[in-house]
Scaffold this motif. Structure first.
Motif, PDB file in Angstrom:
ATOM      1  N   ASN A  23      -3.841 -41.657  42.281  1.00  0.00           N
ATOM      2  CA  ASN A  23      -4.360 -41.327  40.949  1.00  0.00           C
ATOM      3  C   ASN A  23      -3.505 -41.973  39.863  1.00  0.00           C
ATOM      4  O   ASN A  23      -2.290 -42.106  40.016  1.00  0.00           O
ATOM      5  CB  ASN A  23      -4.381 -39.812  40.727  1.00  0.00           C
ATOM      6  N   GLN A  24      -4.149 -42.352  38.772  1.00  0.00           N
ATOM      7  CA  GLN A  24      -3.433 -42.950  37.651  1.00  0.00           C
ATOM      8  C   GLN A  24      -3.609 -42.062  36.430  1.00  0.00           C
ATOM      9  O   GLN A  24      -4.720 -41.674  36.097  1.00  0.00           O
ATOM     10  CB  GLN A  24      -3.976 -44.343  37.341  1.00  0.00           C
ATOM     11  N   ASP A  25      -2.501 -41.731  35.778  1.00  0.00           N
ATOM     12  CA  ASP A  25      -2.542 -40.950  34.544  1.00  0.00           C
ATOM     13  C   ASP A  25      -2.253 -41.868  33.366  1.00  0.00           C
ATOM     14  O   ASP A  25      -1.478 -42.815  33.471  1.00  0.00           O
ATOM     15  CB  ASP A  25      -1.503 -39.832  34.571  1.00  0.00           C
ATOM     16  N   THR A  26      -2.875 -41.573  32.233  1.00  0.00           N
ATOM     17  CA  THR A  26      -2.631 -42.335  31.025  1.00  0.00           C
ATOM     18  C   THR A  26      -1.357 -41.843  30.369  1.00  0.00           C
ATOM     19  O   THR A  26      -1.130 -40.643  30.267  1.00  0.00           O
ATOM     20  CB  THR A  26      -3.808 -42.176  30.048  1.00  0.00           C
ATOM     21  N   VAL A  27      -0.532 -42.790  29.941  1.00  0.00           N
ATOM     22  CA  VAL A  27       0.713 -42.452  29.267  1.00  0.00           C
ATOM     23  C   VAL A  27       0.662 -43.055  27.874  1.00  0.00           C
ATOM     24  O   VAL A  27       0.372 -44.238  27.717  1.00  0.00           O
ATOM     25  CB  VAL A  27       1.928 -43.018  30.036  1.00  0.00           C
ATOM     26  N   GLN A  28       0.931 -42.234  26.871  1.00  0.00           N
ATOM     27  CA  GLN A  28       0.957 -42.720  25.495  1.00  0.00           C
ATOM     28  C   GLN A  28       2.373 -42.586  24.963  1.00  0.00           C
ATOM     29  O   GLN A  28       3.012 -41.556  25.147  1.00  0.00           O
ATOM     30  CB  GLN A  28      -0.006 -41.933  24.612  1.00  0.00           C
TER      31      GLN A  28
END
Length: 59
Positions: A23-28
């Motif tokens: 899984n890939q999570d968005t990082v801001q």
């Protein structure tokens, strides 16, 4: 077509997938010093334009 990250070493990719999952999570993140960097880049662009219009010849 969607771009996907690839690995040159398939064994490493499999080990990473078993450890961290797929899984890939968005990082801001907030960019620091953005104003200063933009000012610096504008100065460089201005200098490049000045140099391009210069009639100064060496030699």
């Amino acid at each position: 077509m969607e771009k996907k990250a690839t690995f040159g070493n398939a064994d490493l990719a499999k080990k990473m997938a078993t450890r961290f999952g797929t899984n890939q999570d968005t990082v801001q993140v907030e960019m620091r010093y953005a104003k200063e960097v933009q000012t610096f880049l504008r100065k460089i662009e201005k200098a490049h334009k000045k140099a391009a219009d210069s009639k100064l010849v060496f030699g």
